[in-house]
Design a protein around this motif. Structure first.
Motif, PDB file in Angstrom:
ATOM      1  N   LEU A 257     -18.965 -21.020  14.121  1.00 27.89           N
ATOM      2  CA  LEU A 257     -17.910 -21.655  13.527  1.00 27.89           C
ATOM      3  C   LEU A 257     -16.602 -20.798  13.123  1.00 27.89           C
ATOM      4  O   LEU A 257     -15.678 -21.316  13.447  1.00 27.89           O
ATOM      5  CB  LEU A 257     -18.433 -22.577  12.389  1.00 27.89           C
ATOM      6  CG  LEU A 257     -19.346 -23.923  12.581  1.00 27.89           C
ATOM      7  CD1 LEU A 257     -19.910 -24.260  11.238  1.00 27.89           C
ATOM      8  CD2 LEU A 257     -18.050 -24.861  13.212  1.00 27.89           C
ATOM      9  N   PHE A 258     -16.947 -19.617  12.608  1.00 24.52           N
ATOM     10  CA  PHE A 258     -15.814 -18.913  12.200  1.00 24.52           C
ATOM     11  C   PHE A 258     -14.838 -18.492  13.374  1.00 24.52           C
ATOM     12  O   PHE A 258     -13.760 -18.621  13.427  1.00 24.52           O
ATOM     13  CB  PHE A 258     -16.007 -17.623  11.417  1.00 24.52           C
ATOM     14  CG  PHE A 258     -15.135 -16.514  10.877  1.00 24.52           C
ATOM     15  CD1 PHE A 258     -14.379 -16.920   9.670  1.00 24.52           C
ATOM     16  CD2 PHE A 258     -14.902 -15.531  11.690  1.00 24.52           C
ATOM     17  CE1 PHE A 258     -13.442 -16.344   9.368  1.00 24.52           C
ATOM     18  CE2 PHE A 258     -13.686 -14.660  11.405  1.00 24.52           C
ATOM     19  CZ  PHE A 258     -12.934 -14.967  10.324  1.00 24.52           C
ATOM     20  N   LEU A 259     -15.382 -17.972  14.564  1.00 28.10           N
ATOM     21  CA  LEU A 259     -14.836 -17.401  15.775  1.00 28.10           C
ATOM     22  C   LEU A 259     -14.178 -18.738  16.227  1.00 28.10           C
ATOM     23  O   LEU A 259     -13.082 -18.791  16.664  1.00 28.10           O
ATOM     24  CB  LEU A 259     -15.618 -17.121  16.607  1.00 28.10           C
ATOM     25  CG  LEU A 259     -16.253 -15.581  16.381  1.00 28.10           C
ATOM     26  CD1 LEU A 259     -17.127 -15.017  17.215  1.00 28.10           C
ATOM     27  CD2 LEU A 259     -15.317 -14.526  15.953  1.00 28.10           C
TER      28      LEU A 259
ATOM     29  N   ARG B   1     -11.169 -20.108  14.134  1.00 33.69           N
ATOM     30  CA  ARG B   1     -10.023 -19.266  14.425  1.00 33.69           C
ATOM     31  C   ARG B   1      -9.227 -19.267  15.625  1.00 33.69           C
ATOM     32  O   ARG B   1      -8.109 -19.175  15.609  1.00 33.69           O
ATOM     33  CB  ARG B   1     -10.576 -17.786  13.860  1.00 33.69           C
ATOM     34  CG  ARG B   1     -10.712 -17.276  12.441  1.00 33.69           C
ATOM     35  CD  ARG B   1      -9.443 -17.661  11.599  1.00 33.69           C
ATOM     36  NE  ARG B   1      -9.681 -17.157  10.165  1.00 33.69           N
ATOM     37  CZ  ARG B   1      -8.755 -17.573   9.295  1.00 33.69           C
ATOM     38  NH1 ARG B   1      -7.698 -18.277   9.527  1.00 33.69           N
ATOM     39  NH2 ARG B   1      -9.172 -17.129   7.996  1.00 33.69           N
ATOM     40  N   LEU B   2     -10.089 -19.226  16.717  1.00 35.15           N
ATOM     41  CA  LEU B   2      -9.458 -19.494  18.133  1.00 35.15           C
ATOM     42  C   LEU B   2      -8.709 -20.713  18.286  1.00 35.15           C
ATOM     43  O   LEU B   2      -7.681 -20.530  18.845  1.00 35.15           O
ATOM     44  CB  LEU B   2     -10.588 -19.422  19.015  1.00 35.15           C
ATOM     45  CG  LEU B   2     -11.220 -18.077  19.217  1.00 35.15           C
ATOM     46  CD1 LEU B   2     -12.242 -17.927  20.274  1.00 35.15           C
ATOM     47  CD2 LEU B   2     -10.101 -16.906  19.634  1.00 35.15           C
ATOM     48  N   GLN B   3      -9.065 -21.758  17.447  1.00 31.83           N
ATOM     49  CA  GLN B   3      -8.295 -23.255  17.266  1.00 31.83           C
ATOM     50  C   GLN B   3      -7.278 -23.301  16.331  1.00 31.83           C
ATOM     51  O   GLN B   3      -6.603 -24.299  16.278  1.00 31.83           O
ATOM     52  CB  GLN B   3      -9.379 -24.074  17.417  1.00 31.83           C
ATOM     53  CG  GLN B   3     -10.413 -24.196  18.549  1.00 31.83           C
ATOM     54  CD  GLN B   3     -11.297 -25.318  18.504  1.00 31.83           C
ATOM     55  OE1 GLN B   3     -11.437 -26.092  17.370  1.00 31.83           O
ATOM     56  NE2 GLN B   3     -11.951 -25.540  19.441  1.00 31.83           N
ATOM     57  N   GLY B   4      -7.113 -22.189  15.728  1.00 26.45           N
ATOM     58  CA  GLY B   4      -6.022 -22.215  14.741  1.00 26.45           C
ATOM     59  C   GLY B   4      -6.263 -22.934  13.410  1.00 26.45           C
ATOM     60  O   GLY B   4      -5.366 -23.306  12.735  1.00 26.45           O
TER      61      GLY B   4
END
Length: 305
Positions: free
Chosen positions: A44-46, A49-52
Motif C-alpha cells: 500500500l505504501f508503494l 506514493r506512486l499515485q501521489g
C-alpha cells in the motif's frame, strides 16, 4: 461484473484463511499477524506514493482506536483458524453482521419505545441456534477455547465495522484506513511476537515453504479488499453484501481439499442457518443506512476485521 469481483474477493479471503491455517505450523499467531500486516503495509505504501496520495489525516485518534480494535479481532480470528476447522472459524467470524443487527435492534427498540421488528429478532435468534450447531463438534473434541475465541472475534469485528463506518462518514478514503490498519497490525504483531517468543530469538526461521505461505496470506488479503471495494462501488449494495457469504462455501472447500474436513449434518445445518441469518441481518443493516451510501464506501474494509 460486480458479482464476479465479490466472488473473487470471497475466494481470496478464504485462500488467506487457508494460508493462515497452514502457516500456523511454522509461526506463532503473533508472527502471522505481523507478516500479514507487513505485506499489506509495504504494498500500500508503494502504491499510494506512486499515485501521489497522502497518508496525512485529521483523525489520528479515530484511526488508532479502529486499528487496535481491528487488530484484536484479527489476532483472535487467526488463533481460531489455527485451532478449528477452517470453515468453522470463518463461519463464526461471519457472525459480525448479526452482532451489528443486534445492536441496531436494541437502539431502534429503545428510540421507538418498544416497537419490535420481529423478522430481525427471528434472524438474530436463529443465528445463535446456528452457532450452537456449528460449535457442537468443537466442544465435543475439547476445542471449546478456539470456538469461544472465534466467536469473540466476530463481536470485536462488529465493533471495528462500526468504527470504519464512522471514518467513512468523516470522509477518510479507503486506502488510508487500510494502511493504518495494516501498519498497526505489523507493530502489534511485532510486539506480541517479542512478548511471546522472547527478545533473544523472537522469530521462527523461514523456509521457502513458509515464505510462500506468508505471501499467500498477505497478497490475497490485499487483493480481496481491493476487489470488494470495486464490487461495492459498481454493484447494488444488498446483492454484493450478501455474496460475501460465499466465503463460507469457499472455506469449506479449502478445508475438505487440504485437510480432509468432514462435517456431520449438525455443522452443515448450522452453517446454513448462520448464512441465512447473516443475509437477513445484512438486509436490515443496509436498509437502515440512507440509500446505502456509507455502506458502499466502508463495508469492504470492515469485512476482514
Amino acid at each position: 461484473m460486480p458479482a464476479l469481483w465479490m466472488l473473487f474477493a470471497s475466494f481470496a479471503f478464504a485462500a488467506m484463511g487457508a494460508g493462515v491455517k497452514l502457516a500456523s505450523s511454522f509461526y506463532s499467531t503473533s508472527e502471522i499477524v505481523m507478516y500479514r500486516g507487513l505485506v499489506g503495509t509495504l504494498i500500500l505504501f508503494l502504491t499510494v506514493r506512486l499515485q501521489g496520495g497522502t497518508f496525512r489525516t485529521m483523525f489520528p485518534k479515530q484511526h488508532l482506536v479502529r486499528s487496535l480494535v481491528g487488530v484484536t479481532s484479527l489476532w483472535m480470528w487467526f488463533y481460531a483458524i489455527g485451532k478449528l476447522p477452517l470453515a468453522t472459524a470463518v463461519t463464526l467470524n461471519y457472525m459480525a453482521p448479526i452482532w451489528i443487527a443486534t445492536y441496531m435492534f436494541f437502539v431502534g427498540w429503545w428510540h421507538a419505545k418498544g416497537q419490535t421488528e420481529w423478522p430481525l429478532v427471528l434472524a438474530i435468534g436463529m443465528s445463535f441456534v446456528g452457532v450452537t450447531l456449528v460449535l457442537r463438534p468443537a466442544v465435543e473434541t475439547n476445542q471449546w477455547l478456539g470456538g469461544a475465541i472465534g466467536l469473540l472475534s466476530s463481536i470485536v469485528s462488529a465493533m471495528a465495522y462500526m468504527q470504519v463506518r464512522n471514518l467513512g462518514q468523516m470522509g477518510e478514503p479507503e486506502y488510508r484506513v487500510v494502511f493504518f490498519f495494516s501498519l498497526t497490525t505489523t507493530l502489534a504483531g511485532l510486539g506480541g511476537t517479542l512478548l511471546e517468543n522472547g527478545p533473544a530469538t523472537p522469530f521462527h526461521a523461514h523456509t521457502w515453504h513458509s515464505g510462500v505461505l506468508l505471501l499467500a496470506i498477505g497478497i490475497p488479503a490485499l487483493l480481496a479488499q481491493m476487489a470488494m471495494t470495486r464490487a461495492y462501488r459498481l454493484g447494488k449494495v444488498l446483492v454484493v453484501a450478501n455474496l460475501q457469504y460465499t466465503g463460507i462455501i469457499f472455506s469449506s472447500l479449502w478445508g475438505m481439499l487440504l485437510w480432509g474436513d468432514v462435517f456431520d449434518w449438525h455443522v452443515w445445518l448450522g452453517m446454513g442457518v448462520i448464512l441465512a441469518s447473516g443475509i437477513a441481518a445484512t438486509f436490515y443493516n443496509t436498509k437502515s443506512t440512507a440509500r446505502g451510501a456509507v455502506v458502499k464506501e466502508t463495508d469492504p474494509i470492515a469485512s476482514e476485521a
